[in-house]
Design an enzyme around this catalytic site. Structure first.
Site, short mmCIF file in Angstrom:
data_model
loop_
_atom_site.label_atom_id
_atom_site.label_comp_id
_atom_site.label_asym_id
_atom_site.label_seq_id
_atom_site.Cartn_x
_atom_site.Cartn_y
_atom_site.Cartn_z
N HIS A 212 -3.40 2.31 -4.25
CA HIS A 212 -4.10 3.82 -4.19
C HIS A 212 -4.07 4.01 -2.49
CE1 HIS A 212 -5.25 7.44 -5.49
NE2 HIS A 212 -5.39 7.07 -6.95
N SER A 213 -4.35 3.18 -1.94
CA SER A 213 -4.79 3.52 -0.58
C SER A 213 -3.66 3.99 0.21
CB SER A 213 -5.23 2.10 0.14
OG SER A 213 -4.22 1.22 0.32
#
Length: 507
Positions: free
Chosen positions: A168-169
């Site tokens: 998700h980063s």
């Protein structure tokens, strides 16, 4: 899903792949690291440490690996984040930064060996089991955190399937779906981009102030709208702060005793709903597509709750969902593509640009199925007259920058651990698309790593809307029945809307 006796396990396949890069512990002498220092990992991205996005993409034909991998190689070089890793060594402040590395696309392609008997007996179950197993397979942090898993066997919905796993980063769901669409073409005309549904024209995140008109009455209404905006915002922010600190949803069938901790065992299941039927309900009730979907969610959860709990008191049951909202300006897909192709993709706001809304979901045994949509519309209209989403984004950003990652983690843990679920809706193309030389049958995004037992996504594509559930299968051992509840609730609401429409026509 079991590996065959004469085939290596999935974990073994992962461990035997050679690494595409080696990251030195410190920059080489004389190396110019200024570009890397200009790309720090944002605090919002650092908060996503345990969260992964999984996109299940059904293909309309058997897999052609040579075509797919060649197209994928061309796509990756256009997006810097897909060529970057997080590096802390050598940083002046000790915070991680993005560093671009050389990427070998084949190191990010996984073709697992599954049990042929299990696949032949129930290909849908084999697909579901493999998707669930991704939680147990760690990603190699010495290379960019994305993978394509190819499952080349037919299921009930597709001829083959690609599972895309992304940390998700690298970006939120909106930026990743935009990336996917910017790399796709219309299946009807491969020379052009996919057609997208018309979106509301707005320069801001969610709220547009009313136009000021002349006249005393119009002036009073204009002033009142701003007073209401300020009041609603203050109330919403106060409740959000209370939620982070102490205001916890009541225990229910939808929460585990350890909510606030990351759930390690999950299942990902999805079902198609007719987009035309959703629009029919929308028009019959003079509301929005999101109003309909929130109403369907309330109806489905109510159906599940009262069937399994035996409770008959519907007046005191109110659960809250965390609703992430994209705060980027509503730009067309072509705008992003133009930036990418011109080499100015740095102007595209990728990453994680999300504000949050606390959305109450009322569980009730309604005689009229349309009552769920009426309640959803009332709730959503109220939330639209508030700057809650912007305030939550800016407040979290301030605390992260001022007090560091620990403060941000406390905020994140409070808002996720004290609410019941996360609900998300995303808009997809209005027609069928081709991706990497293959026609796409469906798109079903979801996430794991969030400390909630239930996560609900809605994703539109062509003439359908997928409802995707990410569930803790220990808390929801009957997750198939919960998915059925969404389908049944939708059918009941649609039938009630049909009766309403016929009644109006008769009058």
């Amino acid at each position: 899903m079991d590996a065959s006796a004469d085939s290596p396990s999935v974990a073994a396949l992962l461990s035997r792949r050679s690494l595409s890069i080696r990251t030195p512990r410190a920059p080489a002498a004389g190396a110019d690291d200024s570009a890397a220092e200009e790309e720090p990992v944002t605090p919002n991205a650092r908060l996503m440490e345990s969260i992964y996005i999984v996109i299940s993409m059904g293909l309309g034909s058997p897999l052609n690996m040579a075509v797919f991998s060649a197209a994928l190689d061309a796509i990756v070089v256009r997006f810097p984040r897909f060529q970057s890793i997080q590096v802390t060594d050598g940083s002046k402040d000790g915070n991680p930064r993005w560093v671009q590395v050389t990427v070998n696309v084949h190191d990010h392609i996984i073709v697992p060996t599954l049990d042929p008997a299990a696949v032949e007996a129930d290909p849908d179950q084999a697909m579901e089991d493999y998707t669930a197993s991704l939680l147990t397979l760690p990603m190699d942090r010495s290379r960019p955190l994305w993978e394509f898993h190819f499952l080349d066997f037919p299921t009930s919905e597709a001829s083959s399937t690609v599972l895309i796993r992304v940390h998700h980063s690298l970006g939120d769901g909106v930026s990743l779906i935009t990336l996917l669409l910017a790399s796709s073409r219309s299946a009807a005309d491969p020379t052009r981009l996919p057609a997208m549904p018309k979106q509301p024209a707005r320069a801001g995140a969610i709220y547009e102030p009313p136009a000021r008109s002349s006249g005393a009455g119009a002036l009073l209404a204009w002033a009142w709208s701003y007073f209401l905006l300020a009041w609603n915002t203050a109330v919403d922010v106060a409740f959000f702060a209370a939620t982070i600190i102490f205001l916890r949803d009541p225990d229910s069938l939808f929460r585990g005793e350890d909510d606030g901790m990351v759930h390690r065992s999950r299942r990902f299941v999805h079902r198609s709903l007719s987009l035309d039927d959703v629009k029919f309900i929308k028009n019959a009730m003079n509301c929005t597509v999101n109003d309909v979907l929130v109403g369907v969610t309330s109806a489905a959860l109510s159906r599940y709750y009262f069937r399994n709990s035996g409770d008959t008191n519907a007046k005191k049951i109110c659960l809250r969902s965390l609703l992430p909202v994209n705060i980027r300006p509503a730009l067309g897909l072509q705008t992003y593509v133009n930036m990418i192709e011109s080499g100015k993709s740095s102007k595209v706001v990728w990453g994680n640009q999300l504000g949050y809304i606390l959305l109450p979901l009322h569980l009730a045994m309604q005689y009229d199925p349309l009552a769920y949509v009426h309640k959803a519309k009332k709730t959503m209209d109220r939330k639209k007259s508030s700057l809650e989403v912007l305030c939550t984004y800016k407040t979290a950003e301030f605390f992260l920058k001022k007090f560091g990652l620990k403060a941000g983690s406390l905020i994140s843990r409070g808002m996720l651990g004290n609410t019941t679920m996360t609900l998300s809706t995303m808009i997809g193309p209005a027609e069928k698309i081709e991706f990497c030389g293959h026609q796409v049958a469906f798109i079903a995004p979801s996430v794991y790593g969030i400390p909630q037992a239930l996560i609900v996504h809605y994703q539109s594509y062509n003439s359908t809307i997928k409802v995707i559930l990410s569930v803790d299968d220990e808390i929801f051992p009957d997750y198939g029945e919960l998915l059925d509840d969404f389908s049944e609730s939708f059918v009941q609401i649609k039938d009630a809307a049909s009766r309403l429409s016929k009644s109006i026509k008769k009058k």
